[in-house]
Design a protein around this motif. Structure first.
Motif, PDB file in Angstrom:
ATOM      1  N   VAL A 221      -0.358  17.906  11.154  1.00  0.00           N
ATOM      2  CA  VAL A 221      -1.952  17.897  11.685  1.00  0.00           C
ATOM      3  C   VAL A 221      -1.818  18.553  13.359  1.00  0.00           C
ATOM      4  O   VAL A 221      -1.098  18.230  14.067  1.00  0.00           O
ATOM      5  N   ILE A 222      -2.658  19.079  13.318  1.00  0.00           N
ATOM      6  CA  ILE A 222      -3.114  19.676  14.757  1.00  0.00           C
ATOM      7  C   ILE A 222      -4.321  18.751  15.291  1.00  0.00           C
ATOM      8  O   ILE A 222      -5.272  18.967  14.705  1.00  0.00           O
ATOM      9  N   HIS A 223      -3.903  18.307  16.529  1.00  0.00           N
ATOM     10  CA  HIS A 223      -4.977  17.139  17.080  1.00  0.00           C
ATOM     11  C   HIS A 223      -5.609  17.862  18.386  1.00  0.00           C
ATOM     12  O   HIS A 223      -4.776  18.232  19.366  1.00  0.00           O
ATOM     13  N   VAL A 224      -6.893  18.393  18.379  1.00  0.00           N
ATOM     14  CA  VAL A 224      -7.245  19.019  19.623  1.00  0.00           C
ATOM     15  C   VAL A 224      -8.093  18.218  20.395  1.00  0.00           C
ATOM     16  O   VAL A 224      -8.781  17.472  19.812  1.00  0.00           O
ATOM     17  N   GLY A 225      -8.227  18.303  21.631  1.00  0.00           N
ATOM     18  CA  GLY A 225      -9.167  17.627  22.540  1.00  0.00           C
ATOM     19  C   GLY A 225      -9.645  18.435  23.474  1.00  0.00           C
ATOM     20  O   GLY A 225      -9.786  19.778  23.192  1.00  0.00           O
ATOM     21  N   GLY A 226     -10.472  17.968  24.427  1.00  0.00           N
ATOM     22  CA  GLY A 226     -11.272  18.632  25.266  1.00  0.00           C
ATOM     23  C   GLY A 226     -10.654  19.876  26.199  1.00  0.00           C
ATOM     24  O   GLY A 226     -11.378  20.660  26.646  1.00  0.00           O
ATOM     25  N   TRP A 286       4.373  15.643  11.548  1.00  0.00           N
ATOM     26  CA  TRP A 286       4.446  16.267  12.935  1.00  0.00           C
ATOM     27  C   TRP A 286       3.169  16.264  13.403  1.00  0.00           C
ATOM     28  O   TRP A 286       2.285  16.636  12.633  1.00  0.00           O
ATOM     29  N   ILE A 287       2.882  16.104  14.766  1.00  0.00           N
ATOM     30  CA  ILE A 287       1.384  16.218  15.166  1.00  0.00           C
ATOM     31  C   ILE A 287       1.376  17.260  16.406  1.00  0.00           C
ATOM     32  O   ILE A 287       2.402  17.077  17.271  1.00  0.00           O
ATOM     33  N   LEU A 288       1.012  18.595  16.248  1.00  0.00           N
ATOM     34  CA  LEU A 288       0.774  19.190  17.452  1.00  0.00           C
ATOM     35  C   LEU A 288      -0.446  18.763  18.348  1.00  0.00           C
ATOM     36  O   LEU A 288      -1.510  18.985  17.684  1.00  0.00           O
ATOM     37  N   ALA A 289      -0.379  18.369  19.342  1.00  0.00           N
ATOM     38  CA  ALA A 289      -1.449  17.911  20.286  1.00  0.00           C
ATOM     39  C   ALA A 289      -1.810  18.780  21.211  1.00  0.00           C
ATOM     40  O   ALA A 289      -0.993  19.158  22.234  1.00  0.00           O
ATOM     41  N   LEU A 290      -3.159  19.180  21.474  1.00  0.00           N
ATOM     42  CA  LEU A 290      -3.272  20.318  22.128  1.00  0.00           C
ATOM     43  C   LEU A 290      -4.612  19.985  23.159  1.00  0.00           C
ATOM     44  O   LEU A 290      -5.658  19.483  22.654  1.00  0.00           O
ATOM     45  N   GLY A 291      -4.191  19.916  24.641  1.00  0.00           N
ATOM     46  CA  GLY A 291      -5.277  19.429  25.379  1.00  0.00           C
ATOM     47  C   GLY A 291      -5.984  18.216  25.211  1.00  0.00           C
ATOM     48  O   GLY A 291      -7.477  17.976  25.204  1.00  0.00           O
ATOM     49  N   THR A 292      -5.316  17.031  24.890  1.00  0.00           N
ATOM     50  CA  THR A 292      -6.041  15.909  24.666  1.00  0.00           C
ATOM     51  C   THR A 292      -5.211  14.683  25.372  1.00  0.00           C
ATOM     52  O   THR A 292      -3.941  14.594  25.772  1.00  0.00           O
ATOM     53  N   ARG A 293      -6.145  13.604  25.750  1.00  0.00           N
ATOM     54  CA  ARG A 293      -5.061  12.345  26.468  1.00  0.00           C
ATOM     55  C   ARG A 293      -4.968  11.233  25.588  1.00  0.00           C
ATOM     56  O   ARG A 293      -4.322  10.401  26.009  1.00  0.00           O
ATOM     57  N   PHE A 294      -5.378  11.291  24.123  1.00  0.00           N
ATOM     58  CA  PHE A 294      -5.039  10.131  23.385  1.00  0.00           C
ATOM     59  C   PHE A 294      -5.823   8.996  23.926  1.00  0.00           C
ATOM     60  O   PHE A 294      -5.196   8.116  24.221  1.00  0.00           O
TER      61      PHE A 294
END
Length: 598
Positions: A221-226, A286-294
């Protein structure tokens, strides 16, 4: 004058500051007058800058916030000392927690009166320390100690506000310095420096490792943030997702960075997220986190059984962010990369095409998401078409989506208009929704919409706000009229601070201090915001039936006039599928939730 000798020409600091802002490309300054800043205002009068005059400094800060989100550049707030600076503090802090670039220029007491406690100075515990009020939330707070230092400080302020993880900065200036004459050469000296910094990217070796892990993953999963929005990495994200065929979840602030009708978008995670989305992130290998603070709400208070189970025997995390301290803050990271998202995704896209020329294959994935989306939408069909009045919030959102152009800018506030929109309202144009995330500031949406409209006058701008949020600063209407900013404010009026009223009702069986009294002789909400709008010079419409809402909205869009649409709404809380730790505090036995069961 001998050739190559430095110029001895002098000019007032206020004049040179205005010329500096013009040269930097600033076109609008938001703020409110005071005796400490009128020298700057006077210098602006015949310049290319337009001063956006407000009736409260919090409006200035929120409007500047919305303006910066649309332009992608630092906005400017000019404020008076002490009460002016503290009035603006909430709006500046909201920008800080959402990483919005902003330069706040504040007047202060005359430097030669330090220690004497002149008019309006904050000095109960320290002299000349007004700037320290902002220290907990701005990236840097400067106190200018001599007029000659201002040129280089203001240059550093803009660079810092816009570089790395963006955010507001404060430049605090004693009022006598604005009227001081200093050498023009001091301003000329900073003109030649770079106005933007080159952002860090990712090396090919790390990019290959990331692509390899994702290519071999069974359920990534790709998890995207601000951060994706801050980097304007919309196209780069879409290219990577399309090539790698990986599901995409988003945080609250990541809403809309990939269009909601993209076939691989899962939706928002966390407390107000969708059940299907939380299930996919929970099950990811697997998680690819892009620009997120969780952040807490996006992660169900970090309880591992609800949204993310990262570490140990759970998901493995790859985290890319421009700010090092965000990586590993809340979850252990297998691969951590400090990089600008736009630059990093460009490299990842190139490497992914080298390693997987035909792309990653994920047969049936898009069809599975489409089925889940349809099932979720079916749950809301009855409420979206309901003729009940006061209106169902789902009907308000459905009618708004049907009437609103795809590229219109929408600002939310807090409550249904934030949580419900993030969960149930499709955004089609990346960067077209402005949300108060980290601070979740009530009252953000209405002035942010004015700032957005000033930044993008060619686009429709709609503010979706509750009656509690609109009531914070209705004088924003005066600024909209003065600036000919035809924003449309839709007030979802449930006569309450609805989200908190639901929480209190569920856990304490009452709504004390969370609902508003109705008029003694009328079974309707007070005040009449449509009447208030007309008093300010805007159009105002009070909806009296569900059938009248959409035609009123369409008429407002067509009119090109600032318009308030006050629509009574049933206080149905936003559905939740995740968890929030406050429920454990209020109901440790687990016998209550966030809404009343009455």
């Amino acid at each position: 004058m001998t050739k190559n000798m430095p110029s001895t020409e002098k000019d007032l600091v206020a004049n040179q500051l205005v010329r500096y802002l013009e040269a930097r490309g600033i076109r609008h300054v938001f703020g409110l007058c005071g005796h400490t800043n009128i020298a700057v205002l006077s210098a602006m009068a015949n310049s290319g800058l337009r001063f956006i005059n407000v009736r409260h400094e919090q409006i200035a800060a929120h409007a500047a916030d919305g303006y910066a989100r649309v332009t992608g550049r630092a906005s400017v707030v000019l404020t008076h000392l002490s009460p002016g600076l503290t009035n603006a503090a909430t709006g500046v802090a909201n920008a800080a927690l959402d990483c919005i670039p902003m330069v706040v220029i504040a007047g202060d007491v005359p430097s030669y009166y330090y220690g004497k406690h002149p008019h309006q100075e904050v000095n109960l515990h320290a002299d000349a320390s007004q700037y320290e009020i902002y220290r907990p939330f701005v990236k840097r707070a400067w106190r200018v100690d001599t007029p000659e230092l201002l040129p280089e400080i203001i240059e550093k302020a803009f660079l810092l506000a816009e570089s790395g993880q963006p955010g507001p900065v404060l430049v605090n200036v004693p009022m006598d310095f604005f009227s001081a004459a200093i050498k023009v050469a001091l301003w000329d000296r900073v003109k030649g420096g770079t106005k933007t910094l080159t952002r860090p990217s990712i090396d090919d070796e790390t990019a290959r490792e990331i692509v390899a892990r994702l290519a071999d993953a069974a359920s990534p999963v790709i998890h995207v943030g601000g951060g994706v929005a801050l980097a304007h990495a919309y196209d780069e994200l879409r290219d990577f997702v399309d090539h790698m065929q990986i599901l995409v979840s988003h945080s609250l602030m990541g809403k809309g960075v990939l269009p909601d009708d993209h076939p691989l978008v899962l939706g928002m995670t966390g407390f107000w997220g969708m059940k299907f989305t939380n299930e996919q992130t929970l099950a990811a290998d697997w998680i690819l986190a892009l620009g997120t603070r969780f952040k807490e709400a996006d992660c169900s208070s970090w309880y591992p059984e609800y949204t993310f189970n990262i570490g140990a025997d759970g998901s493995k995390l790859i985290h890319i962010d421009i700010e090092p301290q965000e990586i590993g803050r809340n979850y252990p990271t297998e691969i951590g990369v400090v990089a600008d998202l736009k630059a990093a995704l460009n490299v990842l896209n190139r490497v992914a095409r080298e390693m997987l020329p035909d792309g990653r294959k994920a047969p049936g994935l898009a069809e599975r998401i489409a089925t889940e989306r349809a099932a979720f939408a079916a749950q809301n069909t009855a409420m979206q078409g309901s003729d009940a009045f006061p209106m169902m919030p789902e009907r308000i959102l459905a009618d708004l989506r049907a009437a609103m152009p795809r590229d219109a800018i929408l600002t939310s506030d807090v409550g249904w208009n934030k949580n419900g929109v993030a969960q149930q309202f499709d955004i089609y144009t990346p960067g077209s929704i402005l949300i108060p995330g980290g601070f979740a500031t009530m009252g953000f949406g209405p002035p942010a919409a004015v700032g957005a409209k000033i930044a993008a006058p060619e686009r429709p701008v709609i503010s979706l706000v509750g009656d509690g949020g609109f009531g914070q600063n209705p004088s924003v209407l005066a600024t909209a009229v003065a600036e000919n900013a035809p924003v449309i404010w839709i007030i979802m009026n449930n006569n309450a601070y609805g989200t908190i009223a639901g929480l209190q009702s569920a856990n304490y069986g009452l709504t004390y201090g969370t609902t508003f009294p109705r008029a003694a002789s009328l079974d309707e909400q007070v005040p009449d915001y449509a009447a208030i709008a007309r008093a300010y010079g805007c159009d105002g419409v009070r909806i009296t039936s569900a059938a009248k809402f959409k035609p009123a909205l369409e008429a407002a869009i067509a009119s090109g006039r600032p318009t308030v649409i006050d629509v009574a709404m049933i206080n149905n809380p936003t559905p939740t599928s995740g968890h929030w730790n406050i429920l454990d505090i209020y109901s440790p036995e687990g016998n209550a939730g966030h809404v009343s069961t009455d």
